[in-house]
Design a protein around this motif. Structure first.
Motif, PDB file in Angstrom:
ATOM      1  N   MET A   1     -10.263  11.826  -1.085  1.00  0.00           N
ATOM      2  CA  MET A   1      -9.417  12.987  -0.817  1.00  0.00           C
ATOM      3  C   MET A   1      -8.571  12.822   0.449  1.00  0.00           C
ATOM      4  O   MET A   1      -7.789  13.704   0.788  1.00  0.00           O
ATOM      5  CB  MET A   1     -10.273  14.246  -0.738  1.00  0.00           C
ATOM      6  CG  MET A   1     -10.924  14.591  -2.078  1.00  0.00           C
ATOM      7  SD  MET A   1     -12.246  15.828  -1.958  1.00  0.00           S
ATOM      8  CE  MET A   1     -11.303  17.270  -1.475  1.00  0.00           C
ATOM      9  N   THR A   2      -8.734  11.708   1.161  1.00  0.00           N
ATOM     10  CA  THR A   2      -7.847  11.417   2.292  1.00  0.00           C
ATOM     11  C   THR A   2      -6.641  10.597   1.859  1.00  0.00           C
ATOM     12  O   THR A   2      -5.806  10.246   2.682  1.00  0.00           O
ATOM     13  CB  THR A   2      -8.590  10.662   3.414  1.00  0.00           C
ATOM     14  OG1 THR A   2      -8.887   9.326   2.974  1.00  0.00           O
ATOM     15  CG2 THR A   2      -9.867  11.380   3.811  1.00  0.00           C
ATOM     16  N   LEU A   3      -6.562  10.291   0.581  1.00  0.00           N
ATOM     17  CA  LEU A   3      -5.458   9.489   0.046  1.00  0.00           C
ATOM     18  C   LEU A   3      -4.241  10.369  -0.217  1.00  0.00           C
ATOM     19  O   LEU A   3      -4.374  11.446  -0.807  1.00  0.00           O
ATOM     20  CB  LEU A   3      -5.898   8.832  -1.260  1.00  0.00           C
ATOM     21  CG  LEU A   3      -5.087   7.644  -1.759  1.00  0.00           C
ATOM     22  CD1 LEU A   3      -5.434   6.413  -0.954  1.00  0.00           C
ATOM     23  CD2 LEU A   3      -5.390   7.406  -3.243  1.00  0.00           C
TER      24      LEU A   3
ATOM     25  N   THR B   1       0.848  -1.185   0.000  1.00  0.00           N
ATOM     26  CA  THR B   1       0.000   0.000   0.000  1.00  0.00           C
ATOM     27  C   THR B   1       0.886   1.238   0.000  1.00  0.00           C
ATOM     28  O   THR B   1       1.818   1.346   0.797  1.00  0.00           O
ATOM     29  CB  THR B   1      -0.904   0.015   1.243  1.00  0.00           C
ATOM     30  OG1 THR B   1      -1.747  -1.136   1.224  1.00  0.00           O
ATOM     31  CG2 THR B   1      -1.769   1.266   1.263  1.00  0.00           C
ATOM     32  N   GLY B   2       0.599   2.164  -0.900  1.00  0.00           N
ATOM     33  CA  GLY B   2       1.382   3.395  -1.022  1.00  0.00           C
ATOM     34  C   GLY B   2       1.802   3.607  -2.457  1.00  0.00           C
ATOM     35  O   GLY B   2       2.482   2.761  -3.041  1.00  0.00           O
ATOM     36  N   GLY B   3       1.403   4.734  -3.041  1.00  0.00           N
ATOM     37  CA  GLY B   3       1.570   4.922  -4.469  1.00  0.00           C
ATOM     38  C   GLY B   3       2.913   5.424  -4.939  1.00  0.00           C
ATOM     39  O   GLY B   3       3.174   5.463  -6.141  1.00  0.00           O
TER      40      GLY B   3
ATOM     41  N   ARG C   1      -2.203   5.979   6.550  1.00  0.00           N
ATOM     42  CA  ARG C   1      -1.649   5.888   5.198  1.00  0.00           C
ATOM     43  C   ARG C   1      -0.419   6.783   5.035  1.00  0.00           C
ATOM     44  O   ARG C   1       0.618   6.370   4.520  1.00  0.00           O
ATOM     45  CB  ARG C   1      -2.714   6.320   4.188  1.00  0.00           C
ATOM     46  CG  ARG C   1      -3.850   5.343   3.973  1.00  0.00           C
ATOM     47  CD  ARG C   1      -4.974   6.005   3.206  1.00  0.00           C
ATOM     48  NE  ARG C   1      -5.911   5.051   2.609  1.00  0.00           N
ATOM     49  CZ  ARG C   1      -7.043   5.389   2.026  1.00  0.00           C
ATOM     50  NH1 ARG C   1      -7.398   6.672   1.957  1.00  0.00           N
ATOM     51  NH2 ARG C   1      -7.817   4.481   1.492  1.00  0.00           N
ATOM     52  N   MET C   2      -0.566   8.014   5.475  1.00  0.00           N
ATOM     53  CA  MET C   2       0.491   9.008   5.322  1.00  0.00           C
ATOM     54  C   MET C   2       1.753   8.592   6.058  1.00  0.00           C
ATOM     55  O   MET C   2       2.869   8.642   5.518  1.00  0.00           O
ATOM     56  CB  MET C   2      -0.021  10.351   5.855  1.00  0.00           C
ATOM     57  CG  MET C   2       1.024  11.435   5.992  1.00  0.00           C
ATOM     58  SD  MET C   2       1.553  12.066   4.403  1.00  0.00           S
ATOM     59  CE  MET C   2       2.711  13.323   4.938  1.00  0.00           C
TER      60      MET C   2
END
Length: 589
Positions: A146-148, A114-116, A381-382
């Motif tokens: 928009m939290t991505l 996970t993580g672009g 995520r961040m």
């Protein structure tokens, strides 16, 4: 079509590897049926499209060029391993897949990530078979979330304002490499110019058993042997400090700067009972970035940073450069215009770009691709992806600052919301705990909580206003460009160096692109005059220690670049260089 065939990880190089870029089978999975129907198994699904990896399907160079919403996509490639892979462990590497990835080899799940913007790898040895192997990737994006952590990728179908075309799926190189069961996993390099030494922290993957395991470290400068250090490893993680003297016992003193980007070559040889098991090549620069008594220093000397904002988008490949030469050219353009650094904006950039900055001499501020809205899921995520980004780029001498947050993105209520303030503080201290050698900016531009540098975004176009505003630290910090507090109430500047890290943004249309900017020029002369009016007051300021001009290139509808989107200078590069040197260019020559 270009396939990006250069080695993708220039700071950790092995000679034997297999590039998997090029044509892959491809399919959209808009109904999300692929996993349930086992598309990862042989013969279960016909992928009806073909795509050129590492270019995302939204880009022209992918061969598809579809910009609509398709948040789940699948890839498949048949791979036959070369003879040198025989009897070895095989690692499968992905430079970046946006946003979630699942990977199967011959129907067996071998990796999820996970993580672009960050890389991941898997040991796929046990899943391989003789002859042809099937590598299948399922990538899932969340285009409207928009939290991505997404940077400038827009959550609407068509680009608008400061937001651009999305990237979904594989967008950096995919490759395989053979290793022994016992091999070097990673190495962290920490230069120390004050002690003339480099810290080497090595991580070894695999079991030692009863074997004698040694690590040989060989350091050269300009092909001259500096050090050959051999230690016996007692555990899978070991640290070592190596003094940098040449073979005559003299200190080398070859420091890295943008003006003189001196690099040492370093290689590691892993020996198991005296036999070579792994061999990795890299490089490093002896460089120190610090704040001394309120002064920003490079190698213990005051250093004025002249940065340009660089968003790293390309018209044919979006987030993916069309070639390694294109990455190098962006560095060369930046230096030719008199800048000594770049702030990579809302993007964790391709390691090949950082390689050219290391090699050619360009400072880089490493910045996370931010989300736009705060939530607990966003925090998770961040944080995890930022840790991976800092780890990936730690060894690059060009990287001199970390920017986890920009302009309160992801923390829009930080001025009054204690939870969002605590998140910014957490990102600051987390980054410092991962890397105490570089300054960290908690929230670049405004609404700082705790930062090592006081960074201000200011798109004022009046020379007189800028001269007054940056005439003293008090007027600078008490100003509110964009109607934003520089510091969150309850926090204050404590002698941190002041830099204006976004300004200018002068739009100048020199191509067929229609677009916008923060102020508009009508001719070459008007552009030069406007550029000097915003750059020179900062150079003349008694308190500003650096700046970052917006921006290097036009990007889609945003036309405030010094270059057009296809990298053509809007005015001669030497004119911009003269302005960056505090002069006015001779426009007649």
């Amino acid at each position: 079509m270009p396939q990006r065939m250069e080695y993708p990880r220039p700071q950790f190089v092995r000679n034997d590897w297999l590039n998997l870029n090029g044509e892959w089978e491809f399919a959209f999975d808009d109904e999300n049926t692929g996993e349930r129907e086992a598309w990862f198994e042989d013969g279960k699904q016909v992928f009806d499209k073909r795509i050129q990896v590492p270019f995302c399907f939204q880009s022209e160079l992918s061969g598809i060029g579809e910009t609509g919403f398709h948040d789940i996509v699948w890839y498949r490639k048949a791979v036959t391993l070369p003879p040198e892979f025989a009897d070895k462990s095989v690692l499968l590497h992905f430079g970046a897949v946006d946003y979630e990835a699942s990977v199967w080899v011959n129907g067996r799940l071998v990796a999820t990530h996970t993580g672009g913007h960050t890389p991941f790898s898997a040991d796929v040895t046990s899943a391989l078979r003789d002859g042809e192997n099937a590598v299948v990737v399922r990538a899932r994006d969340y285009s409207k979330d928009m939290t991505l952590p997404r940077g400038k990728q827009f959550w609407e179908e068509k680009s608008r304002g400061i937001f651009y075309t999305r990237t979904t799926g594989i967008w950096q190189t995919v490759w395989m490499e053979p290793v022994e069961a016992l091999h070097i996993d990673k190495v962290k390099l920490t230069p120390d110019i004050d002690k003339d030494q480099v810290g080497v922290r090595v991580f070894v993957n695999g079991s030692f058993g009863q074997s004698k395991v040694q690590l040989k470290t060989i350091i050269r400068f300009a092909d001259v042997l500096i050090s050959e250090d051999v230690i016996t490893l007692q555990q899978n993680e070991e640290s070592r400090h190596i003094r940098l003297y040449d073979t005559n016992g003299d200190k080398t003193g070859r420091k890295w700067t943008p003006e003189r980007p001196n690099l040492y070559d370093i290689e590691w040889v892993l020996l198991v009972d005296g036999v070579e098991a792994d061999h990795v090549q890299s490089y490093f620069g002896m460089r120190k970035i610090s704040v001394e008594d309120g002064v920003l220093c490079l190698n213990n000397r005051p250093y004025y940073m002249k940065l340009v904002l660089d968003q790293g988008y390309f018209p044919e490949g979006l987030l993916t450069a069309p070639s390694d030469d294109a990455l190098r050219a962006d560095v060369e353009y930046t230096k030719a215009m008199g800048f000594n650094g770049a702030r990579k904006h809302q993007k964790v950039e391709d390691p090949r770009y950082l390689y050219w900055c290391d090699k050619l001499g360009l400072l880089v501020w490493g910045e996370m691709a931010n989300a736009y809205i705060y939530s607990e899921q966003y925090v998770s995520r961040m944080t995890s992806e930022w840790v991976e980004a800092v780890e990936r780029d730690y060894n690059h001498p060009c990287v001199v600052a970390w920017v986890p947050l920009n302009e309160s993105w992801g923390v829009p209520n930080i001025l009054v919301d204690k939870a969002q303030q605590d998140h910014a503080l957490a990102m600051y201290y987390l980054t410092k705990s991962l890397d105490p050698t570089r300054p960290v900016i908690s929230n670049d531009g405004w609404e700082h909580v705790k930062s090592d540098l006081c960074t201000i975004h200011d798109y004022e176009s009046s020379r007189e206003v800028l001269a007054h505003r940056y005439g003293s630290a008090d007027t600078a910090v008490s100003s509110k460009p964009g109607k934003r507090w520089i510091y969150v109430p309850g926090y204050a500047r404590d002698q941190e160096p002041i830099l204006v890290t976004e300004f200018g943004g002068i739009s100048f249309r020199k191509s067929e692109w229609e677009g916008w900017g923060y102020s508009a020029a009508e001719s070459d002369g008007d552009f030069v005059s406007r550029l000097a009016a915003v750059v020179h007051p900062l150079l003349e300021s008694p308190i500003v220690q650096g700046f970052c001009y917006t921006q290097l290139t036009d990007v889609e509808q945003e036309i405030n670049g010094l270059l057009t989107y296809d990298r053509k200078p809007k005015v001669p590069l030497e004119w911009i260089k003269a302005i960056n040197e505090g002069k006015l260019p001779d426009m007649k020559s």
